[in-house]
Design a protein around this motif. Sequence first.
Motif, PDB file in Angstrom:
ATOM      1  N   LYS A  16       0.850  -1.194   0.000  1.00 21.37           N
ATOM      2  CA  LYS A  16       0.000   0.000   0.000  1.00 21.37           C
ATOM      3  C   LYS A  16       0.880   1.236   0.000  1.00 21.37           C
ATOM      4  O   LYS A  16       1.924   1.284   0.634  1.00 21.37           O
ATOM      5  CB  LYS A  16      -0.894   0.021   1.241  1.00 21.37           C
ATOM      6  CG  LYS A  16      -1.835  -1.156   1.338  1.00 21.37           C
ATOM      7  CD  LYS A  16      -3.001  -0.991   0.424  1.00 21.37           C
ATOM      8  CE  LYS A  16      -3.972  -2.140   0.632  1.00 21.37           C
ATOM      9  NZ  LYS A  16      -5.023  -2.198  -0.305  1.00 21.37           N
ATOM     10  N   ALA A  17       0.442   2.274  -0.717  1.00 21.34           N
ATOM     11  CA  ALA A  17       1.182   3.534  -0.776  1.00 21.34           C
ATOM     12  C   ALA A  17       0.951   4.328   0.503  1.00 21.34           C
ATOM     13  O   ALA A  17      -0.145   4.326   1.053  1.00 21.34           O
ATOM     14  CB  ALA A  17       0.738   4.349  -1.978  1.00 21.34           C
ATOM     15  N   ASP A  18       1.981   5.019   0.978  1.00 22.51           N
ATOM     16  CA  ASP A  18       1.854   5.873   2.154  1.00 22.51           C
ATOM     17  C   ASP A  18       1.238   7.214   1.791  1.00 22.51           C
ATOM     18  O   ASP A  18       0.766   7.945   2.641  1.00 22.51           O
ATOM     19  CB  ASP A  18       3.220   6.090   2.813  1.00 22.51           C
ATOM     20  CG  ASP A  18       3.744   4.812   3.455  1.00 22.51           C
ATOM     21  OD1 ASP A  18       2.922   3.967   3.867  1.00 22.51           O
ATOM     22  OD2 ASP A  18       4.964   4.670   3.540  1.00 22.51           O
ATOM     23  N   GLY A  19       1.249   7.557   0.536  1.00 19.02           N
ATOM     24  CA  GLY A  19       0.709   8.832   0.070  1.00 19.02           C
ATOM     25  C   GLY A  19       1.035   9.005  -1.391  1.00 19.02           C
ATOM     26  O   GLY A  19       1.610   8.128  -2.014  1.00 19.02           O
ATOM     27  N   PRO A  20       0.653  10.155  -1.967  1.00 13.44           N
ATOM     28  CA  PRO A  20       0.951  10.384  -3.389  1.00 13.44           C
ATOM     29  C   PRO A  20       2.449  10.360  -3.642  1.00 13.44           C
ATOM     30  O   PRO A  20       3.204  10.654  -2.724  1.00 13.44           O
ATOM     31  CB  PRO A  20       0.376  11.765  -3.652  1.00 13.44           C
ATOM     32  CG  PRO A  20      -0.515  12.075  -2.505  1.00 13.44           C
ATOM     33  CD  PRO A  20      -0.053  11.231  -1.349  1.00 13.44           C
ATOM     34  N   PRO A  21       2.921  10.057  -4.812  1.00  9.17           N
ATOM     35  CA  PRO A  21       2.136   9.708  -5.993  1.00  9.17           C
ATOM     36  C   PRO A  21       1.703   8.241  -5.961  1.00  9.17           C
ATOM     37  O   PRO A  21       2.437   7.386  -5.481  1.00  9.17           O
ATOM     38  CB  PRO A  21       3.091   9.957  -7.146  1.00  9.17           C
ATOM     39  CG  PRO A  21       4.444   9.713  -6.565  1.00  9.17           C
ATOM     40  CD  PRO A  21       4.349  10.137  -5.111  1.00  9.17           C
ATOM     41  N   CYS A  22       0.521   7.980  -6.460  1.00  8.95           N
ATOM     42  CA  CYS A  22      -0.010   6.628  -6.528  1.00  8.95           C
ATOM     43  C   CYS A  22       0.009   6.143  -7.971  1.00  8.95           C
ATOM     44  O   CYS A  22      -0.093   6.932  -8.898  1.00  8.95           O
ATOM     45  CB  CYS A  22      -1.441   6.594  -6.008  1.00  8.95           C
ATOM     46  SG  CYS A  22      -1.565   7.006  -4.260  1.00  8.95           S
ATOM     47  N   ALA A  23       0.140   4.831  -8.132  1.00 12.73           N
ATOM     48  CA  ALA A  23       0.125   4.236  -9.465  1.00 12.73           C
ATOM     49  C   ALA A  23      -1.273   4.349 -10.065  1.00 12.73           C
ATOM     50  O   ALA A  23      -2.260   4.391  -9.346  1.00 12.73           O
ATOM     51  CB  ALA A  23       0.535   2.774  -9.370  1.00 12.73           C
TER      52      ALA A  23
END
Length: 59
Positions: A16-23
């Motif tokens: 999971k991403a911690d914040g932007p940028p996201c795929a």
Amino acid sequence: MSEDYCTIADAVKPPKADGPPCAECVLCREPTEYPESYKGITLCPVCEWQEAQRTACSG
């Protein structure tokens, strides 16, 4: 003997991403929950759910 054909034992989900940028989702180009640096197929929550529905076992 009970075998579960629906379970993929070695399935690996991206972190999971911690914040932007996201795929971006590979199907609809919406932001996903995964980091942009993740290499591989990423799906947004909606497309991920729809894909799970399509591939679910029937029976």
